[in-house]
Design an enzyme around this catalytic site. Structure first.
Site, PDB file in Angstrom:
ATOM      1  N   LYS A  50     103.729  54.415 -14.353  1.00  0.00           N
ATOM      2  CA  LYS A  50     103.805  55.770 -13.788  1.00  0.00           C
ATOM      3  C   LYS A  50     102.789  55.939 -12.667  1.00  0.00           C
ATOM      4  O   LYS A  50     103.095  56.504 -11.611  1.00  0.00           O
ATOM      5  CB  LYS A  50     103.579  56.812 -14.895  1.00  0.00           C
ATOM      6  N   GLN A  94     101.157  61.287 -22.857  1.00  0.00           N
ATOM      7  CA  GLN A  94     102.042  60.229 -23.357  1.00  0.00           C
ATOM      8  C   GLN A  94     102.194  60.323 -24.873  1.00  0.00           C
ATOM      9  O   GLN A  94     101.210  60.445 -25.609  1.00  0.00           O
ATOM     10  CB  GLN A  94     101.464  58.860 -22.964  1.00  0.00           C
ATOM     11  N   ASP A 117     107.293  66.867 -17.964  1.00  0.00           N
ATOM     12  CA  ASP A 117     108.092  66.229 -19.019  1.00  0.00           C
ATOM     13  C   ASP A 117     109.209  67.152 -19.508  1.00  0.00           C
ATOM     14  O   ASP A 117     110.161  66.685 -20.154  1.00  0.00           O
ATOM     15  CB  ASP A 117     107.195  65.929 -20.233  1.00  0.00           C
TER      16      ASP A 117
HETATM   17  N1  GUN Z   1     107.018  58.562 -24.750  1.00  0.00           N
HETATM   18  C1  GUN Z   1     108.252  58.015 -24.598  1.00  0.00           C
HETATM   19  N2  GUN Z   1     108.951  58.663 -23.638  1.00  0.00           N
HETATM   20  C2  GUN Z   1     108.131  59.626 -23.171  1.00  0.00           C
HETATM   21  C3  GUN Z   1     108.281  60.612 -22.153  1.00  0.00           C
HETATM   22  O1  GUN Z   1     109.309  60.749 -21.486  1.00  0.00           O
HETATM   23  N3  GUN Z   1     107.215  61.421 -21.960  1.00  0.00           N
HETATM   24  C4  GUN Z   1     106.081  61.312 -22.684  1.00  0.00           C
HETATM   25  N4  GUN Z   1     105.093  62.167 -22.444  1.00  0.00           N
HETATM   26  N5  GUN Z   1     105.904  60.408 -23.635  1.00  0.00           N
HETATM   27  C5  GUN Z   1     106.930  59.574 -23.860  1.00  0.00           C
END
Ligand code: GUN
Length: 283
Positions: A50, A94, A117
């Site tokens: 990311k 995350q 998100d």
């Molecule tokens: N863990 C797995 N997929 C995601 C996501 O799209 N966002 C976040 N914050 N954590 C994740």
């Protein structure tokens, strides 16, 4: 029939180039803060990816790596600081979090207008009500692939297998918003193969390697595989690829399908956040 591949990598590259052009037009670098608690190796890989994608799109990436023992209060305090920080347009914590931290409390503390998100209950409600908010990145990427592949989705039968807050439920809302007829199937559904055989659009998001079999798929269907399962020999999806590709018209591979779209959509949401702030400030 042999299905045509839906090339998520190529679609994601095009979207990232669009976002980079939008950043240039905006005239300042939107900021994305990514918070990682603990040392889950898979999460570490995603967080690094990311950050790199942000920088490549001309955005600022703020990484906060906290030890696994971090208290919930300390994490909430960090989220509040990020909410107040004008350099931060998007906040992503995350998941999964360590067991002693309640993810719902963390998500509820993020400013909904920085929740790139799309997990905050306010954004869940906005999506369900057809209002502008933030849409979770993975289902948003799936919808873009479907529209690019099929055009208008009106009246198509869509079956979503999986009802998670991150993928299944928002995917169903997006398909409904695009005028598809939507069924959400899950582990308690009766006769899952028969439900799947109705689908013009089949989205698999269950996290079980190869669960969707060839004879569950209607000839000519479009199949979106959201699964990323680590097995001996590499990554596989929720779809038994070779079998299903013999029935479907279009299919996403794993890897190289939905995955690259998720990060591209995160960048898109972060740019959207910065653009909305500019409009609010100008008003
Ligand atoms: N863990 C797995 N997929 C995601 C996501 O799209 N966002 C976040 N914050 N954590 C994740």
């Amino acid at each position: 029939m042999t299905a045509a591949l839906i090339d998520g990598k190529a679609h994601a590259a095009a979207l990232r180039a669009d976002v980079a052009a939008g950043v240039t037009r905006l005239g300042r670098a939107p900021g994305l803060a990514v918070v990682l608690v603990g040392d889950d190796p898979a999460s570490g890989v995603y967080v690094r990816a990311k950050g790199k994608a942000c920088r490549e799109a001309g955005m600022a990436s703020f990484e906060h790596r906290l030890p696994a023992e971090t208290t919930q209060d300390a994490l909430l305090a960090l989220v509040r600081r990020l909410n107040a920080d004008p350099a931060v347009d998007g906040i992503l914590v995350q998941l999964p979090l360590p067991d002693h931290i309640n993810p719902d409390a963390v998500i509820a503390t993020i400013d909904p207008d920085k929740d790139v998100d799309g997990f905050h209950p306010v954004n869940v409600g906005r999506l369900a009500s057809g209002l502008h908010g933030f849409v979770p990145c993975t289902p948003l990427g799936c919808l873009m692939l479907l529209k690019d592949t099929l055009g208008d989705l009106s009246g198509l039968e869509a079956v979503v297998v999986g009802r998670s807050n991150i993928v299944g439920k928002p995917m169903a809302q997006l398909l409904l918003g695009a005028n598809a007829t939507v069924t959400v199937a899950h582990s308690k559904s009766r006769d899952l193969p028969a439900l799947c055989r109705r689908a013009d659009i089949l989205v698999a998001a269950v996290g079980r390697p190869g669960m969707i079999r060839g004879d569950w798929v209607k000839p000519g269907a479009t199949v979106i595989d959201v699964g990323i399962n680590r097995v001996e020999g590499g990554l596989v999806g929720d779809v038994a690829y070779d079998e299903v590709a013999a029935h479907a018209a279009h299919i996403t591979p794993v890897p190289g399908g939905v995955g690259p779209m998720t990060i591209a959509c995160l960048l898109r949401n972060t740019l959207t956040s910065a653009e909305r702030r500019r409009m609010k400030e100008a008003a």
